[in-house]
Design an enzyme around this catalytic site. Structure first.
Site, PDB file in Angstrom:
ATOM      1  N   HIS A 140     -16.653 -23.070  11.252  1.00 51.13           N
ATOM      2  CA  HIS A 140     -15.664 -23.011  10.164  1.00 51.13           C
ATOM      3  C   HIS A 140     -14.831 -21.741  10.300  1.00 51.13           C
ATOM      4  O   HIS A 140     -15.364 -20.667  10.551  1.00 51.13           O
ATOM      5  CB  HIS A 140     -16.365 -23.002   8.806  1.00 51.13           C
ATOM      6  CG  HIS A 140     -16.956 -24.319   8.425  1.00 51.13           C
ATOM      7  ND1 HIS A 140     -17.271 -24.654   7.132  1.00 51.13           N
ATOM      8  CD2 HIS A 140     -17.289 -25.396   9.168  1.00 51.13           C
ATOM      9  CE1 HIS A 140     -17.774 -25.870   7.091  1.00 51.13           C
ATOM     10  NE2 HIS A 140     -17.810 -26.345   8.319  1.00 51.13           N
ATOM     11  N   TYR A 176     -16.284 -22.491  -2.856  1.00 50.92           N
ATOM     12  CA  TYR A 176     -16.955 -21.697  -3.883  1.00 50.92           C
ATOM     13  C   TYR A 176     -16.119 -21.847  -5.148  1.00 50.92           C
ATOM     14  O   TYR A 176     -14.981 -21.374  -5.196  1.00 50.92           O
ATOM     15  CB  TYR A 176     -17.001 -20.219  -3.487  1.00 50.92           C
ATOM     16  CG  TYR A 176     -17.976 -19.886  -2.381  1.00 50.92           C
ATOM     17  CD1 TYR A 176     -17.656 -20.084  -1.044  1.00 50.92           C
ATOM     18  CD2 TYR A 176     -19.233 -19.350  -2.683  1.00 50.92           C
ATOM     19  CE1 TYR A 176     -18.556 -19.763  -0.031  1.00 50.92           C
ATOM     20  CE2 TYR A 176     -20.144 -19.020  -1.675  1.00 50.92           C
ATOM     21  CZ  TYR A 176     -19.796 -19.237  -0.356  1.00 50.92           C
ATOM     22  OH  TYR A 176     -20.695 -18.907   0.633  1.00 50.92           O
ATOM     23  N   PRO A 235     -28.021 -15.709  -2.795  1.00 53.68           N
ATOM     24  CA  PRO A 235     -27.456 -16.539  -1.719  1.00 53.68           C
ATOM     25  C   PRO A 235     -25.932 -16.635  -1.682  1.00 53.68           C
ATOM     26  O   PRO A 235     -25.372 -17.171  -0.728  1.00 53.68           O
ATOM     27  CB  PRO A 235     -28.061 -17.929  -1.998  1.00 53.68           C
ATOM     28  CG  PRO A 235     -28.401 -17.926  -3.446  1.00 53.68           C
ATOM     29  CD  PRO A 235     -28.746 -16.511  -3.803  1.00 53.68           C
ATOM     30  N   LYS A 275     -26.019 -14.261   3.246  1.00 55.66           N
ATOM     31  CA  LYS A 275     -26.359 -13.166   4.155  1.00 55.66           C
ATOM     32  C   LYS A 275     -27.841 -13.096   4.541  1.00 55.66           C
ATOM     33  O   LYS A 275     -28.196 -12.347   5.462  1.00 55.66           O
ATOM     34  CB  LYS A 275     -25.975 -11.815   3.507  1.00 55.66           C
ATOM     35  CG  LYS A 275     -24.492 -11.556   3.493  1.00 55.66           C
ATOM     36  CD  LYS A 275     -24.000 -11.150   4.868  1.00 55.66           C
ATOM     37  CE  LYS A 275     -22.520 -11.292   5.043  1.00 55.66           C
ATOM     38  NZ  LYS A 275     -22.093 -12.429   5.843  1.00 55.66           N
ATOM     39  N   TYR A 307     -17.839 -11.660   5.067  1.00 58.80           N
ATOM     40  CA  TYR A 307     -18.403 -13.006   5.179  1.00 58.80           C
ATOM     41  C   TYR A 307     -18.751 -13.350   6.632  1.00 58.80           C
ATOM     42  O   TYR A 307     -19.829 -13.866   6.919  1.00 58.80           O
ATOM     43  CB  TYR A 307     -17.426 -14.042   4.596  1.00 58.80           C
ATOM     44  CG  TYR A 307     -18.124 -15.323   4.208  1.00 58.80           C
ATOM     45  CD1 TYR A 307     -18.511 -15.560   2.888  1.00 58.80           C
ATOM     46  CD2 TYR A 307     -18.421 -16.292   5.163  1.00 58.80           C
ATOM     47  CE1 TYR A 307     -19.179 -16.725   2.533  1.00 58.80           C
ATOM     48  CE2 TYR A 307     -19.087 -17.455   4.820  1.00 58.80           C
ATOM     49  CZ  TYR A 307     -19.461 -17.671   3.510  1.00 58.80           C
ATOM     50  OH  TYR A 307     -20.126 -18.818   3.166  1.00 58.80           O
TER      51      TYR A 307
HETATM   52  C1  PHB Z   1     -25.785 -23.380   2.299  1.00 59.87           C
HETATM   53  O1  PHB Z   1     -25.131 -24.153   2.986  1.00 59.87           O
HETATM   54  O2  PHB Z   1     -26.957 -23.592   2.011  1.00 59.87           O
HETATM   55  C2  PHB Z   1     -25.128 -22.179   1.735  1.00 59.87           C
HETATM   56  C3  PHB Z   1     -23.834 -21.884   2.096  1.00 59.87           C
HETATM   57  C4  PHB Z   1     -23.217 -20.769   1.574  1.00 59.87           C
HETATM   58  C5  PHB Z   1     -23.907 -19.948   0.719  1.00 59.87           C
HETATM   59  C6  PHB Z   1     -25.216 -20.210   0.367  1.00 59.87           C
HETATM   60  C7  PHB Z   1     -25.839 -21.342   0.884  1.00 59.87           C
HETATM   61  O3  PHB Z   1     -23.290 -18.860   0.199  1.00 59.87           O
END
Ligand code: PHB
Length: 410
Positions: free
Chosen positions: A72, A212, A304, A308, A396
């Site tokens: 991505h 997000y 989460p 990270k 990120y």
């Molecule tokens: C996930 O795909 O599980 C995932 C992706 C991004 C995050 C947390 C978990 O910030």
């Protein structure tokens, strides 16, 4: 001495360390209380920073990740009914992330260790770590089988494994950290007043990139695992329960929080896994004591939101691997002596980023009107300013790695 490096924990940190050490001719034994099947099926996060993906490739365990994971080049922040793309490619000179589940990484590492004749002992619980300051580092352990939660059916006597160095890769609850005397360690902790409700869905992706989303009802995240398996999360109360969330309620809430005028809605599918994940920040200082080195969740936990957790564990392992190679080749501990200092610098930056992302993207109990306005302004600034977007993007995809290099031989 039974082995050179005794590794407690067969998660990504412990297995990767064992795998990297083997390539340099350094022996290790990995112990884990859980069964191989349980570790390989526990669903965790799935975002790999580019240096992690590159390390998996260069060390020979990236084949399935490249075939089944997806690269991505950005993420979307969605709020006030609109989407805003953070373009990693443009903001970080072409860098990217790979979406690939942590337990898939574990499967690949297990396969590699097993094929190479590596010594990984599952269902072997380390009860205590001793002798790390002076004496012989020893892992006291006993064999199962026993269940993960209730170590009721313990069987077998305690045995000892002696080694030169202990790597504590045994997560927050493991015994390694306790081998550092309480008076010599400082633990920093923060609880968040919410949790994530996570689902796995059989169905097509909703979007090409992660979303997000912040809505009046709370946070939602749309992620993916593969072209046919999707991962999504909803902010919930930490005391909430899976039984309160029938499928229809989950979809209704996801549509409400994610839908926008400008972007895609979530695509429904068959939900085959549900779980609630707590949110916490934790750091233990120092990360080393005598011949004991902590790596990953044993030393630090991040919420989460910044994705990270595993990335930080891998960064620790890279430094530890480098230090151990130097020690076993030359006898010098110059790199190992700086292990904690180097790793904590990165860990605290990841803490800051994860705390910041979490604060920016969740609804807090009480909905303090001042805080809400500041939160809106923050999102507006981050998405509207190149400097703001770059700050998010560079964190990120992963801040530059600091891996000390060995001093030249004299
Ligand atoms: C996930 O795909 O599980 C995932 C992706 C991004 C995050 C947390 C978990 O910030």
């Amino acid at each position: 001495m039974d082995t050179q490096v005794g590794i407690v924990g067969a998660g990504p940190a412990g297995l990767l360390l064992s795998h990297l050490l083997a390539a340099d001719g350094i022996e290790s034994v990995v112990l884990d209380a859980r069964s191989r099947a349980s570790i390989e099926t526990t669903v965790r996060a799935g975002v790999l920073e580019d240096h992690v993906a590159e390390l998996l490739r260069s060390s020979g365990v990236g084949e399935r990740m490249d075939a089944e994971g997806s690269v991505h080049h950005g993420v979307e922040l969605r709020f006030a009914g609109r989407g805003h793309r953070i373009d990693f490619n443009e903001l970080t000179e072409g860098r990217s992330i790979v979406l690939y589940g942590q337990h898939e990484v574990v499967k690949d590492l297990n396969a590699a260790r097993t094929a190479a004749g590596g010594d990984v002992r599952w269902e072997t619980e380390t009860t205590q770590v001793t002798g790390v300051l002076d004496g012989t580092p020893t892992l006291h352990h006993r064999s199962g089988p026993f269940t993960d939660e209730l170590r009721m059916q313990r069987s077998g006597d305690v045995s000892e494994l002696t080694c030169e160095v202990v790597a504590g890769c045994d997560g927050y609850w493991g015994p390694s950290r306790r081998a550092i005397p309480e008076a010599l360690r400082t633990e920093y902790e923060r609880q968040y007043p919410f949790a994530w409700f996570g689902i796995l869905v059989e169905g097509p992706p909703s979007s090409d990139e992660l979303i997000y989303a912040l809505h009046d009802n709370g946070f939602a995240l749309v992620s993916t695992r593969s072209p046919t398996v999707q991962r999504m999360y909803l902010q919930v109360d930490p005391d909430d329960h899976v039984d309160n969330w029938p499928d229809e309620r989950i979809w209704e809430e996801l549509h409400t929080r994610v839908r926008s005028e400008t972007g895609s809605d979530v695509v429904e599918g068959r939900i085959f896994d549900k779980g609630i994940i707590g949110m916490r920040s934790f750091v233990c200082e120092p990360m080393q004591y005598g011949n004991l080195y902590l790596a990953g969740d044993a030393a630090h936990i991040v919420p989460p939101t910044g994705a990270k957790g595993m990335n930080l564990a891998v960064a620790d392992v890279r430094v530890l691997h480098r230090g151990l190679v130097e020690r076993f080749r030359t006898g010098s501990t110059d790199i190992l002596d700086r292990y904690s200092e180097v790793c904590l610098r990165r860990a605290w930056k990841a803490q800051r980023f994860s705390w910041w992302m979490t604060s920016m993207l969740h609804r807090f109990p009480g909905n303090d009107p001042f805080q809400l306005r500041v939160q809106q302004a923050e999102l507006d600034y981050i998405t509207g300013s190149r400097a703001g977007s770059t700050s998010l993007a560079e964190n990120y995809v992963g801040l530059p790695l600091e891996i000390p290099s060995a001093a030249p031989a004299t």
